[in-house]
Design a protein around this motif. Structure first.
Motif, short mmCIF file in Angstrom:
data_model
loop_
_atom_site.label_atom_id
_atom_site.label_comp_id
_atom_site.label_asym_id
_atom_site.label_seq_id
_atom_site.Cartn_x
_atom_site.Cartn_y
_atom_site.Cartn_z
N ALA A 123 8.06 -2.80 3.15
CA ALA A 123 8.13 -2.90 4.22
C ALA A 123 9.15 -4.16 4.49
O ALA A 123 9.00 -5.35 3.43
N GLN A 124 9.96 -4.39 5.81
CA GLN A 124 10.73 -5.51 5.61
C GLN A 124 10.96 -6.32 7.12
O GLN A 124 10.16 -4.95 8.17
N THR A 145 10.24 -4.47 12.34
CA THR A 145 9.83 -4.29 11.34
C THR A 145 9.43 -2.71 10.98
O THR A 145 9.32 -2.28 12.04
N SER A 146 9.72 -2.34 9.44
CA SER A 146 9.62 -1.68 9.52
C SER A 146 9.43 -1.23 7.67
O SER A 146 9.12 -1.98 7.33
N TYR A 147 9.27 0.15 7.91
CA TYR A 147 8.16 0.16 6.29
C TYR A 147 8.66 2.12 5.65
O TYR A 147 9.95 2.54 6.58
N SER A 148 9.22 1.81 5.02
CA SER A 148 9.43 2.68 4.09
C SER A 148 9.20 3.47 2.77
O SER A 148 8.42 2.50 2.32
N PHE A 345 3.90 2.10 9.10
CA PHE A 345 3.80 3.00 7.92
C PHE A 345 3.05 4.70 7.77
O PHE A 345 3.40 4.76 7.36
N VAL A 348 5.85 6.79 8.12
CA VAL A 348 6.61 7.34 7.33
C VAL A 348 7.67 8.68 6.98
O VAL A 348 8.33 9.20 6.61
#
Length: 499
Positions: A123-124, A145-148, A345, A348
């Motif tokens: 996550a970032q 915020t992004s989740y991968s 999340f 994703v």
């Protein structure tokens, strides 16, 4: 015709490239190997054992089990010492640890044969500049915020044999280290046996000297009585006391020699010298030593672990030539990645969040300042070095076998003559005593006969020990015994050594 040539040139070029970068075929170094040992053909001592048994002659192969060769000496104390040393010796534990390291390194090289797959989840939170988004300067941009979650894979296509040559080199290194472990194990077992027999020979020599001390003490008593009665002068009494003190000093020197042997044996057993005491056990009879069958084929030297290590080192060096050559040609790596990126999340793993990439990278050295070419030359020189070491190992092995066969032959002749000398010396000392007691000879003549007997008996005891030590040395030179006991498990030995 031009079309055929145009099609054939690339195929020919590819074949030449493959031939140029692969490891060369390893040719066994030419060595003039005799079919039998010279000494074994002339040595009457090297024969079937007195009980009619013969040691099994194994096929040349260092992987075959050596067997518990020390059992041929039929000595329970020796059996216990060898077993204890195998469990506790520190040098053997070091060699076993090196085997584990070498096997692990070979496993690392093997891993390059299959695709490398990885999974990343993260996550970032970041804020981009308006200019990066194409917005006017000063525009307010909120952080996001992004989740991968991403699955990655990479694989190097072994176009020019780099991977396979590297695996072969690592396997050769591992086999070399394993052979070195067997060499350390054989050396440890032989050192224990030789130190044990030296200790027993010293005990036998001490027993002989102790007997001489008792004789010298009796001479002092007799001469003292005769001096008190006025039958002899002070000269004879002084000589008797001198011989007694000299012999006692020799006994003290042998005690020091025995202590050193005992301490050396303690180190081999993995014990502090102060915590080990060897019981007195004089070596009585060398006829109980195992005999080596005549006509041992020189091919048995292939069982020697040091020769096996030299052979494996050659194979590893040869494989590294292929590794060095492959660095001069393109390396092709395939990459793939796939996954999803979302603001939450839970997003994703949605189909709409998917992302993927496929790629191939062909890396070709253009200017390296001669680095790769010099690496090839270095690896070829390393192979030449390993070939020379292999030849030297074989020559040394043959010399060691011939040395010990000759040693047993010569010691056998010496023992026969010294046994005859002991009988004659005992008879001479007995006659000298009778003549001296009858007043028909001087004390110097008696002393000379007794001194000669003591020297001959000590020489006989020393030869007995040398024959035992040389027998062990011959077994070691031949690569160990020929029993059917399974080879020692390296991992098990390492675990036992740590306990």
């Amino acid at each position: 015709m031009k079309t055929m040539i145009a099609r054939g040139v690339p195929a020919l070029l590819a074949a030449l490239l493959l031939a140029a970068c692969g490891a060369p075929e390893l040719k066994q170094p030419a060595i003039d190997v005799p079919t039998a040992f010279k000494e074994s053909q002339e040595n009457a001592l090297v024969r079937t054992a007195p009980d009619g048994t013969r040691w099994k002659q194994a096929q040349p192969a260092e992987q075959q089990p050596r067997g518990e060769w020390w059992l041929a000496f039929n000595d329970p104390a020796l059996n216990d010492l060898v077993a204890e040393a195998t469990r506790n010796n520190a040098n053997l534990a070091v060699a076993a640890a090196r085997v584990k390291q070498a096997r692990a390194i070979a496993g690392v090289a093997e891993a390059d044969r299959i695709p490398q797959v990885g999974l990343g989840v993260g996550a970032q939170r970041a804020r981009q500049s308006p200019l990066e988004l194409g917005l006017p300067q000063g525009t307010e941009v909120s952080p996001a915020t992004s989740y991968s979650a991403r699955l990655t894979a990479s694989y190097e296509v072994d176009l020019f044999g780099r991977v396979s040559s590297n695996v072969a080199a690592a396997r050769g290194d591992a086999a070399t280290v394993e052979a070195n472990y067997r060499s350390v194990l054989l050396a440890l077992q032989a050192d224990v046996a030789q130190t044990y027999f030296r200790l027993r020979a010293t005990d036998a020599e001490l027993a002989t000297v102790a007997q001489t001390v008792r004789l010298r003490e009796e001479n002092v008593k007799i001469n003292q009585r005769r001096f008190d009665l006025g039958d002899i002068g002070e000269f004879d009494l002084s000589r008797a006391k001198t011989e007694l003190a000299t012999t006692q000093a020799e006994a003290i020197g042998l005690e020091r020699q025995r202590a050193n042997a005992e301490h050396a044996l303690a180190v081999l057993l993995g014990k502090p010298a102060a915590a080990f005491t060897a019981g007195v056990n004089p070596l009585q009879d060398s006829t109980l030593l195992p005999a080596i069958p005549a006509g041992l084929p020189s091919a048995l030297l292939e069982r020697r672990p040091d020769i096996a290590a030299a052979q494996r080192a050659m194979e590893a060096s040869n494989a590294r030539i292929g590794v060095a050559r492959s660095a001069m040609f393109p390396a092709l790596t395939l990459n793939a990645a796939g996954g999803g990126i979302g603001a939450a999340f839970s997003d994703v793993f949605k189909w709409s969040s998917r992302s993927w990439v496929l790629g191939a990278l062909l890396n070709l050295p253009v200017i390296d300042g001669g680095r790769n070419r010099n690496n090839v030359v270095r690896s070829e020189a390393a192979l030449e070095e390993s070939v020379g070491q292999y030849r030297q190992s074989v020559l040394t092995a043959f010399a060691e076998v011939e040395d010990n066969l000759a040693g047993l032959r010569i010691l056998s002749g010496q023992t026969q003559r010294i046994d005859e000398a002991v009988v004659a010396a005992r008879r001479s000392a007995d006659l000298a005593r009778k003549l001296y007691d009858a007043g028909r000879s001087s004390y110097l003549e008696l002393l000379d006969a007794q001194r000669n007997l003591a020297a001959v008996e000590r020489n006989a005891v020393q030869l007995r020990g040398e024959r035992a030590v040389t027998t062990v040395a011959l077994i070691r030179a031949l690569g160990g015994g020929w029993g059917d006991t399974p080879a020692v498990n390296v991992a098990q030995a390492n675990a036992q050594a740590r306990n």
